[in-house]
Write a protein that holds these residues in place. Structure first.
Motif, short mmCIF file in Angstrom:
data_model
loop_
_atom_site.label_atom_id
_atom_site.label_comp_id
_atom_site.label_asym_id
_atom_site.label_seq_id
_atom_site.Cartn_x
_atom_site.Cartn_y
_atom_site.Cartn_z
N MET A 1 6.16 26.39 -14.03
CA MET A 1 7.13 25.39 -12.63
C MET A 1 7.74 24.73 -12.20
O MET A 1 8.14 23.90 -13.28
CB MET A 1 5.37 24.79 -11.86
N ALA A 2 8.60 24.71 -11.38
CA ALA A 2 9.47 23.95 -11.41
C ALA A 2 9.79 23.13 -10.02
O ALA A 2 9.27 23.52 -8.67
CB ALA A 2 10.74 25.18 -10.86
N LEU A 3 10.20 21.98 -10.27
CA LEU A 3 10.72 21.21 -9.19
C LEU A 3 12.01 20.62 -8.66
O LEU A 3 12.19 20.22 -9.40
CB LEU A 3 9.03 19.44 -9.62
N VAL A 4 11.68 20.61 -7.08
CA VAL A 4 13.19 20.77 -7.11
C VAL A 4 13.25 19.18 -6.10
O VAL A 4 12.83 18.58 -5.31
CB VAL A 4 13.68 22.12 -5.39
N CYS A 5 14.10 18.19 -6.36
CA CYS A 5 14.40 17.14 -5.68
C CYS A 5 15.87 16.70 -5.48
O CYS A 5 16.65 17.62 -5.82
CB CYS A 5 14.22 16.33 -6.54
N GLU A 6 15.35 16.31 -4.28
CA GLU A 6 17.45 15.46 -4.12
C GLU A 6 17.34 14.42 -4.94
O GLU A 6 16.54 13.88 -6.04
CB GLU A 6 16.96 15.04 -2.71
N THR A 7 18.40 14.21 -5.46
CA THR A 7 19.02 13.23 -5.56
C THR A 7 18.12 12.19 -4.99
O THR A 7 18.85 10.88 -4.69
CB THR A 7 20.36 13.10 -6.50
N ASP A 8 17.46 10.97 -6.12
CA ASP A 8 16.93 9.87 -5.10
C ASP A 8 16.40 9.36 -6.52
O ASP A 8 15.32 9.70 -7.32
CB ASP A 8 15.66 10.75 -4.40
N GLU A 9 16.53 8.30 -6.08
CA GLU A 9 15.11 6.59 -6.88
C GLU A 9 14.27 6.12 -6.84
O GLU A 9 13.71 5.29 -7.17
CB GLU A 9 16.69 6.12 -7.73
N ALA A 10 14.13 7.17 -5.04
CA ALA A 10 13.10 6.05 -5.08
C ALA A 10 11.37 6.63 -5.54
O ALA A 10 11.02 7.33 -6.18
CB ALA A 10 12.91 6.60 -3.25
N LEU A 11 10.22 5.63 -5.52
CA LEU A 11 9.46 5.80 -5.79
C LEU A 11 9.09 6.69 -5.53
O LEU A 11 8.01 7.08 -6.27
CB LEU A 11 8.40 4.15 -6.13
N ALA A 12 8.94 6.66 -4.42
CA ALA A 12 8.37 8.35 -3.86
C ALA A 12 8.71 8.90 -4.39
O ALA A 12 7.96 10.16 -5.02
CB ALA A 12 8.52 8.59 -2.31
N VAL B 1 -3.32 4.87 -1.28
CA VAL B 1 -4.37 6.27 -0.93
C VAL B 1 -3.54 7.13 -1.24
O VAL B 1 -3.11 7.78 -1.09
CB VAL B 1 -3.69 5.85 0.70
N PRO B 2 -5.27 7.94 -1.69
CA PRO B 2 -4.65 9.18 -1.39
C PRO B 2 -4.17 10.60 -0.43
O PRO B 2 -4.53 9.70 0.96
CB PRO B 2 -6.36 9.33 -1.69
N CYS B 3 -3.65 11.49 -1.06
CA CYS B 3 -3.06 12.46 -0.12
C CYS B 3 -3.98 13.81 0.17
O CYS B 3 -4.89 13.88 -0.64
CB CYS B 3 -1.51 12.79 -0.22
N ALA B 4 -3.88 14.72 0.97
CA ALA B 4 -5.28 15.24 1.15
C ALA B 4 -4.56 16.32 1.24
O ALA B 4 -2.70 16.51 1.19
CB ALA B 4 -5.51 15.64 2.53
N VAL C 1 0.85 -1.06 0.03
CA VAL C 1 -0.18 0.11 0.10
C VAL C 1 0.46 1.34 0.19
O VAL C 1 1.62 1.60 0.84
CB VAL C 1 -0.84 0.49 1.79
N GLY C 2 0.44 2.06 -0.67
CA GLY C 2 1.36 3.36 -0.20
C GLY C 2 0.12 4.60 -0.95
O GLY C 2 -1.28 4.41 -1.24
N ALA C 3 1.11 5.68 -1.00
CA ALA C 3 0.44 6.85 -1.02
C ALA C 3 0.05 7.13 -2.47
O ALA C 3 1.23 6.78 -3.20
CB ALA C 3 1.04 8.55 0.11
N ASP C 4 -0.62 8.10 -3.17
CA ASP C 4 -0.65 8.68 -4.18
C ASP C 4 -0.32 9.69 -4.32
O ASP C 4 -0.85 10.67 -5.15
CB ASP C 4 -2.44 8.43 -4.69
N TYR C 5 1.01 9.43 -4.50
CA TYR C 5 1.93 10.41 -4.53
C TYR C 5 1.66 11.54 -6.06
O TYR C 5 1.92 12.93 -6.10
CB TYR C 5 3.62 10.56 -4.62
N ALA C 6 1.74 10.71 -7.27
CA ALA C 6 1.24 10.53 -8.55
C ALA C 6 0.18 11.84 -8.38
O ALA C 6 0.28 13.05 -8.69
CB ALA C 6 1.08 9.99 -9.56
N GLU C 7 -0.74 11.15 -7.95
CA GLU C 7 -2.34 11.67 -8.03
C GLU C 7 -2.38 13.10 -7.05
O GLU C 7 -1.99 13.89 -7.28
CB GLU C 7 -3.38 11.22 -7.81
N ALA C 8 -2.09 13.64 -5.64
CA ALA C 8 -1.61 14.62 -5.39
C ALA C 8 -0.77 15.31 -5.90
O ALA C 8 -0.79 16.42 -5.42
CB ALA C 8 -1.25 13.64 -3.99
N THR C 9 0.66 15.31 -6.33
CA THR C 9 0.95 15.85 -6.91
C THR C 9 0.50 16.15 -8.25
O THR C 9 0.97 17.71 -8.30
CB THR C 9 2.80 15.23 -7.52
N ALA C 10 -0.26 15.73 -8.18
CA ALA C 10 -0.59 16.83 -9.97
C ALA C 10 -1.45 17.94 -9.05
O ALA C 10 -1.94 18.40 -9.88
CB ALA C 10 -1.45 15.90 -10.43
#
Lengths: 354, 354
Positions: free
Chosen positions: B200-211, B338-341, B177-186
């Motif tokens: 818009m710009a998205l800033v991330c750390e170098t990370d290949e985790a699915l999250a 699981v949806p994020c709020a 089970v996991g949070a629906d990051y994609a939809e929440a981000t969208a």
DNA sequence: TCCCCTGACTAATGCGCATTAGCCCCCGAC
DNA sequence: GTCGGGGGCTAATGCGCATTAGTCAGGGGA
């Protein structure tokens, strides 16, 4: 039914008996080889090798349930917190303890079982009494001050290994570990005295917990020991009683240092900070402040409070050690008081020249 | 030796045989009564009562190892985390997840065993190795991204009920089970677009985790879907790359909203805040900021970040539900996301008129 | 009166492993 | 040669519980 169980259990899970068959030895030998042969029974290197080879080939892994059953202990330690297990609000105060518990438990090869006091499982028929549930573990840690004394007593009297985190003296048979609040408080007083303060006030919430009365005792003791003056104020609502006016009155009476104790809300400390500001005074310069414990997260920064840190992780670890001792020796010869570390901080300074 | 073991085991741990003796019945009857008599064997209410009474009097609690061995079930759920479940570095912790797990488990009558896959555990020969320990429990939740995949695969392939918390797709046989990051981000992107932001710009750390990649996917998808411009920056050291100058350059290029993702350290978000300040800009007015996740405790206050909250407790509860389904039905027909709020917050506002 | 149910339990067994008694064989000493 | 004494293994047992076969009264039908 038997076949069903077997099929389920069997699925890809070889047993020692199968390893034994493959290696051409007895199950006993397999056990001996795999468990390191603590009996000192001699074994041919060849046999050993064959067994190991067979085990590897079959992907054998011991069944933990069987191991624990045979060992007559399950290496499970319970952690019982009587407030709704790990409530978000209290989380902050118990969390560090759990950190210590987990670390020490892992180091000693124990797994942890979490129990909740409040949200006890639906009392199904056959389900035993709330506290009795902890018996599924070899021993249990009790956390929080609301643990029901009578049930706990019964558990202890029946020989169940239990350790309470936090001083607990109603039950003389109950093992416990706790922070040495009295001594830590006394040290704070001594440090303040060293800075020239001759009068101090301790502000507390209305609370009869040992954590609180111990501090008061340490405070009074150190005051008397150093020939200082001062007093203790217990307020149901510190914010109402501890005002700027009150602070000024204290100052006039020779009190130059104010001490508050940490609680869940830290109401006394907050009231003190507000009152001092209200009185138009600044902390390290005109008055000294000390906090007997750690500040809440939202007050943690900038003016770091002088006082002491409760070694919560160490407390948890000490509890596990005590419990482990109870489990192995049947009796723990322990020193229940864990010392707190003085924290210099920046809210106390030399007493202003009169 | 036997006596020693017996004495040790006996200590405060009544067995069914003892309950039976006290109640004047056989061990079988005790088992029947206490386990709810699923065999449909008739029992006198009197007998039943006597047994229950005796069990209560003795404080009987079943031995999980024995139950597991005999019936292949003991109503224990495991929670396995490779790193400490209670990490020392406060904020990020699994704690909120555990709260949800705990509640749902208790509600369903399960007890929780914490297995910590330790680096330091005495890895003796014969001793069950790290992951196999969980077999003591009927099923197990796995959390954290460092759970060794091969061992986990073996467990799952052997039919052990396991649920991973956090999306996990290398193992198609593994429930998660996991949070629906994609939809929440969208959604965050859409909200920003509604506010008039076109770049818009998205800033991330170098990370290949699915999250992390899920968020990126959601970001890019929403961007494309709304015909917006923008890009993703992945920086090993966000503080170094995300500077005031960078922000200004982005602005010049039409980027008016900046988005960062939550990580353990929240380095990207911190860098963003610093950079914006460095550029002499203020958050809701001149640029909009959003955080894909929750802010760390020390940044939680005042300008509440616009973004979304990961429903950690709900995630834990969902994991337990899935595991329970696996346990009872053998197969879970579940929706793992699981949806994020969405969290309005105060760091995003209308795009400045060009 | 006899027999066969049926209801209410209990004896026996096994889960997979660790532990405890042996067992057997070979070797050296007398 | 006989006997004692290991060395190297194995048979047997028990951990605490769930489950499977009974067992044993009592009662109703014929």
């Amino acid at each position: 039914m038997a076949e069903v169980r077997l099929a389920k259990a069997r699925r890809g899970r070889p047993r020692q008996a199968e390893v034994a068959r493959l290696a051409g030895v007895s199950q006993t030998t397999v056990s001996l080889v795999l468990s390191g042969n603590k009996q000192g029974i001699a074994l041919h290197p060849d046999t050993r090798a064959r067994v190991l080879q067979a085990a590897r080939q079959l992907g054998y892994a011991p069944d933990p349930a069987a191991q624990r059953l045979a060992a007559a202990r399950n290496d499970l330690l319970g952690v019982f917190s009587f407030t709704a297990t790990f409530p978000t609000d209290v989380a902050h105060s118990y969390y560090p303890i759990l950190v210590g518990v987990e670390q020490e438990a892992v180091a000693r090869g124990y797994d942890l079982v979490l129990f909740t006091g409040s949200s006890s499982a639906p009392a199904q028929a056959g389900r035993t009494d709330a506290l009795d549930r902890v018996r599924l573990a070899d021993g249990c840690l009790f956390l929080g001050r609301h643990v029901p004394a009578d049930e706990l007593r019964r558990l202890v009297e029946q020989g169940y290994p239990a350790v309470h985190i936090g001083r607990r003296d109603e039950l003389d048979t109950l093992a416990w570990v706790g922070a040495d609040y009295a001594e830590a408080t006394a040290e704070v007083v001594r440090r303040l005295a060293d800075l020239g303060h001759r009068g101090m006030a301790l502000v507390c919430e209305t609370d009869e917990a040992l954590a609180s009365t111990d501090r008061e005792r340490g405070f009074r003791g150190a005051l008397a020991g150093a020939g200082l003056s001062g007093g203790v104020v217990r307020a149901a609502d510190p914010a109402a009683e501890i005002t700027g006016a009150w602070v000024r009155a204290q100052l006039a009476a020779g009190v130059t240092a104010f001490v508050a104790e940490e609680t869940d809300t830290c109401a006394a400390w907050r009231a003190l900070l507000t009152a001092v500001e209200e009185a138009g005074l600044t902390a390290p310069a005109e008055v000294s402040l000390a906090l007997l414990g750690s500040p809440p997260a939202d007050l943690a920064h900038h003016p770091e409070p002088t006082g002491f840190d409760i070694p919560k992780a160490e407390l948890g670890a000490a509890a596990v050690r005590t419990l482990a001792a109870l489990l192995t020796a049947g009796e723990a010869d322990y020193s229940p008081l864990v010392p707190c570390a003085f924290r210099p901080g920046h809210t106390a300074g030399r007493a202003p020249a009169t």
